[in-house]
Design an enzyme around this catalytic site. Structure first.
Site, PDB file in Angstrom:
ATOM      1  N   ALA A  68      -9.408   2.214  -6.667  1.00  0.00           N
ATOM      2  CA  ALA A  68     -10.041   3.334  -7.355  1.00  0.00           C
ATOM      3  C   ALA A  68     -10.116   3.118  -8.859  1.00  0.00           C
ATOM      4  O   ALA A  68     -10.904   3.774  -9.542  1.00  0.00           O
ATOM      5  CB  ALA A  68      -9.291   4.633  -7.063  1.00  0.00           C
ATOM      6  N   GLY A  69      -9.293   2.222  -9.379  1.00  0.00           N
ATOM      7  CA  GLY A  69      -9.335   1.932 -10.800  1.00  0.00           C
ATOM      8  C   GLY A  69      -8.513   2.864 -11.658  1.00  0.00           C
ATOM      9  O   GLY A  69      -8.762   2.956 -12.872  1.00  0.00           O
ATOM     10  N   ILE A  70      -7.496   3.544 -11.074  1.00  0.00           N
ATOM     11  CA  ILE A  70      -6.669   4.450 -11.879  1.00  0.00           C
ATOM     12  C   ILE A  70      -5.170   4.281 -11.609  1.00  0.00           C
ATOM     13  O   ILE A  70      -4.367   4.456 -12.529  1.00  0.00           O
ATOM     14  CB  ILE A  70      -7.058   5.928 -11.640  1.00  0.00           C
ATOM     15  CG1 ILE A  70      -6.915   6.309 -10.168  1.00  0.00           C
ATOM     16  CG2 ILE A  70      -8.468   6.199 -12.132  1.00  0.00           C
ATOM     17  CD1 ILE A  70      -7.151   7.784  -9.887  1.00  0.00           C
ATOM     18  N   GLY A  71      -4.749   3.946 -10.396  1.00  0.00           N
ATOM     19  CA  GLY A  71      -3.326   3.895 -10.054  1.00  0.00           C
ATOM     20  C   GLY A  71      -2.667   2.612 -10.508  1.00  0.00           C
ATOM     21  O   GLY A  71      -1.975   2.556 -11.538  1.00  0.00           O
ATOM     22  N   ARG A  72      -2.845   1.541  -9.751  1.00  0.00           N
ATOM     23  CA  ARG A  72      -2.265   0.249 -10.101  1.00  0.00           C
ATOM     24  C   ARG A  72      -2.881  -0.295 -11.395  1.00  0.00           C
ATOM     25  O   ARG A  72      -2.180  -0.954 -12.172  1.00  0.00           O
ATOM     26  CB  ARG A  72      -2.491  -0.733  -8.952  1.00  0.00           C
ATOM     27  CG  ARG A  72      -1.958  -0.237  -7.621  1.00  0.00           C
ATOM     28  CD  ARG A  72      -2.311  -1.204  -6.503  1.00  0.00           C
ATOM     29  NE  ARG A  72      -2.002  -0.655  -5.190  1.00  0.00           N
ATOM     30  CZ  ARG A  72      -2.177  -1.296  -4.036  1.00  0.00           C
ATOM     31  NH1 ARG A  72      -2.649  -2.525  -4.039  1.00  0.00           N
ATOM     32  NH2 ARG A  72      -1.873  -0.727  -2.891  1.00  0.00           N
ATOM     33  N   ASP A 114       0.834  -1.193   0.000  1.00  0.00           N
ATOM     34  CA  ASP A 114       0.000   0.000   0.000  1.00  0.00           C
ATOM     35  C   ASP A 114       0.876   1.252   0.000  1.00  0.00           C
ATOM     36  O   ASP A 114       1.820   1.361   0.782  1.00  0.00           O
ATOM     37  CB  ASP A 114      -0.906  -0.017   1.240  1.00  0.00           C
ATOM     38  CG  ASP A 114      -2.024   1.025   1.125  1.00  0.00           C
ATOM     39  OD1 ASP A 114      -2.265   1.514   0.005  1.00  0.00           O
ATOM     40  OD2 ASP A 114      -2.648   1.333   2.172  1.00  0.00           O
ATOM     41  N   CYS A 116      -8.274  -2.074  -9.403  1.00  0.00           N
ATOM     42  CA  CYS A 116      -7.631  -1.986  -8.092  1.00  0.00           C
ATOM     43  C   CYS A 116      -8.691  -1.445  -7.145  1.00  0.00           C
ATOM     44  O   CYS A 116      -9.839  -1.889  -7.207  1.00  0.00           O
ATOM     45  CB  CYS A 116      -6.375  -1.132  -8.148  1.00  0.00           C
ATOM     46  SG  CYS A 116      -6.610   0.502  -8.874  1.00  0.00           S
ATOM     47  N   GLN A 123      -1.250   7.144 -11.061  1.00  0.00           N
ATOM     48  CA  GLN A 123      -1.680   8.108 -10.053  1.00  0.00           C
ATOM     49  C   GLN A 123      -0.541   8.895  -9.422  1.00  0.00           C
ATOM     50  O   GLN A 123      -0.762  10.006  -8.943  1.00  0.00           O
ATOM     51  CB  GLN A 123      -2.475   7.369  -8.960  1.00  0.00           C
ATOM     52  CG  GLN A 123      -3.386   8.242  -8.147  1.00  0.00           C
ATOM     53  CD  GLN A 123      -4.332   7.420  -7.286  1.00  0.00           C
ATOM     54  OE1 GLN A 123      -4.234   6.189  -7.242  1.00  0.00           O
ATOM     55  NE2 GLN A 123      -5.228   8.087  -6.593  1.00  0.00           N
TER      56      GLN A 123
END
Length: 526
Positions: free
Chosen positions: A433-437, A398, A431, A475
């Protein structure tokens, strides 16, 4: 001497008459032109013009006489009798019928009762009040004044120096027109003959248009050697990442009723142009076709290579499986723990079998290894069933980045399995939020394909393309640098593979030549 004296007396008589007609004393400007100072005459003590006298009559006392009543009369007020030395106001005067000044003089303006002013500039000249510089009276034609002294007066007396408050002439002021009241008498003319020749207006770019144009045109292709150098220049990568617009969506642009109940984060919303639409019904209160997911282009501008979405919530699990069935997806990649300090994602798959809305999910097998877990599933709707593989990468720490090797291996395994499918739908990646990983996985997968096909890679252009489809992909700066490290590692493996293939090819060619040159065993003769 006598002629000079007569001329002065004529001047004095005319000055006295003018004073009586206008109701004020003679200004200092006329008195300063006279050789000797005399007491100003009043309306009730005026000297008429006298006949020329002999030199012996010069020193005789002057006899006062009143103005001719037919020419000009002064009417003192009944309540207050005027005494010698008093000055009559213009309202107390009565002018003869044939006098050039009208009787109905506008007396609304306030005039001083006396012209005894200290400076010559205190009283306006006659020309300033709209009156003639050389006024004439009808009574002058009937007067007994000698013509010759009057002629002398015209030659010696300059009316331009007389400064008084004359009575204004009625109608002398010109009516101001509209243009003059506005301060200009220039005509306002509109020339419309050239309207058809006006050049077309240029389009005005809004900030949104500028962002989209920047995302569409940003490019930085790198070959294998340049990629190795760029992956170590962290400060340059940081500046490059900061210049990429995030392209987040405002809530006012979405215009979907009730979408907030299905979003994990208020600021992370699907782009309206590429969002996935479910087949559910839509009402004024809630849009059952809404899910926080976007279709993402892959390598080669493929329209639906991936679907980036947020982690399912309790109230969106059924929508998630509805989307998987609707889009005919055969692969799901999950890059998040179920709980990392706090709840990150609900377990949306069963241990064995469960029903989610109209979709039935059955888990057939579970295999763990290489930092992720693979589940073979079967999804059913009615009498139709499909195979589904679920990848769960659970070793991403994390708020940090993982080692590049395990994630790169996951990307290559997913690509290999996808190639074995006949008609695979888009790969669903999520993931929290659906944008970073999620962005890291999709960008790494697309860039690996580009590197294998073209021998070069454009990381900047790929990330900009992802943000056009879903705002905020990749992100953090660390994730952007991690992407370069993973691609540099893949470039090295490709180089080693090419080297091994070339070495094997050379070895096989050498063995073939040796076999051709070797004649083989020869038979011995007896």
């Amino acid at each position: 001497m006598r002629g000079l004296l007569g001329s002065r007396r004529v001047q004095r008589s005319i000055r006295v008459c003018l004073c009586g007609a206008l109701g004020c004393r003679v200004g200092k400007a006329v008195s300063s032109n006279m050789d000797q100072t005399e007491e100003p005459a009043l309306c009730n003590d005026m000297d008429p013009p006298e006949e020329p006298h002999s030199h012996n009559d010069v020193n005789k006392p002057k006899e006062s006489s009143h103005c001719d009543v037919d020419q000009l009369r002064c009417h003192p007020s009944s309540s207050n009798t005027k005494q010698p030395g008093d000055v009559l106001s213009p309202s107390e005067m009565e002018l003869p019928c044939d006098h050039p000044y009208p009787r109905n003089v506008d007396q609304s303006r306030d005039f001083p009762s006396s012209c005894e002013m200290d400076q010559p500039g205190d009283c306006p000249v006659l020309s300033d009040m709209g009156m003639s510089r050389n006024p004439t009276f009808p009574s002058d034609a009937n007067s007994n004044t000698d013509p010759s002294p009057a002629s002398d007066m015209d030659q010696t007396m300059n009316f331009s120096t007389v400064q008084k408050y004359p009575l204004p002439t009625v109608g002398s002021r010109k009516q101001a027109r509209l243009q003059e009241r506005r301060g200009s008498n220039v005509s306002l003319v509109l020339d419309v003959s050239s309207l058809g020749m006006v050049e077309p207006l240029c389009t005005i770019s809004t900030p949104r248009d500028t962002i989209l144009q920047l995302l569409r045109t940003s490019k930085r292709p790198l070959d294998a050697s340049q990629l190795q150098v760029a992956s170590r220049q962290t400060h340059i990568l940081d500046l490059e990442y900061q210049q990429i617009p995030p392209n987040f969506v405002n809530a006012t642009e979405l215009n979907v009723p009730g979408h907030a109940l299905k979003d994990r984060y208020k600021a992370i919303l699907p782009n309206p142009e590429t969002r996935v639409l479910l087949g559910g019904s839509t009402t004024e209160v809630e849009d059952n076709s809404y899910i926080n997911a976007n279709c993402i282009r892959g390598y080669g501008e493929s329209a639906k290579s991936y679907i980036a979405t947020q982690a399912p919530m309790v109230n969106t699990v059924e929508d998630f499986w509805e989307m998987v069935w609707q889009e005919e997806s055969a692969i799901i990649v999950m890059i998040v723990e179920l709980k990392e300090m706090t709840e990150k994602c609900v377990q949306y798959w069963p241990d064995q079998t469960d029903v989610y809305g109209r979709v039935t999910v059955v888990v057939n097998s579970v295999v763990s290894g290489n930092g992720y877990t693979v589940r073979e599933m079967t999804v059913q709707m009615g009498s139709e069933s499909r195979r589904l593989r679920h990848y769960w990468y659970s070793t991403w720490p994390d708020h940090q980045i993982p080692p590049a090797g395990p994630l790169l291996q996951l990307v290559l395994d997913v690509q290999s399995y996808r190639k074995t499918l006949c008609s695979p739908g888009p790969t669903v990646v999520h993931c929290r939020a659906g944008i970073g990983r999620t962005g890291c996985f999709i960008a790494c997968s697309a860039c690996c394909e580009q590197l294998e096909q073209e021998g070069q890679v454009d990381v900047l252009g790929t990330v900009c393309q992802l943000r056009l489809d879903r705002g905020g992909m990749i992100q953090t700066t660390e994730q952007y640098q991690f992407l370069y490290l993973a691609l540099a590692l893949h470039s090295e493996k490709l180089g080693e593979k090419d080297t091994n293939q070339s070495t094997d090819s050379i070895s096989s060619q050498r063995r073939e030549k040796e076999q051709e040159n070797d004649p083989g065993p020869q038979e011995s003769s007896e």
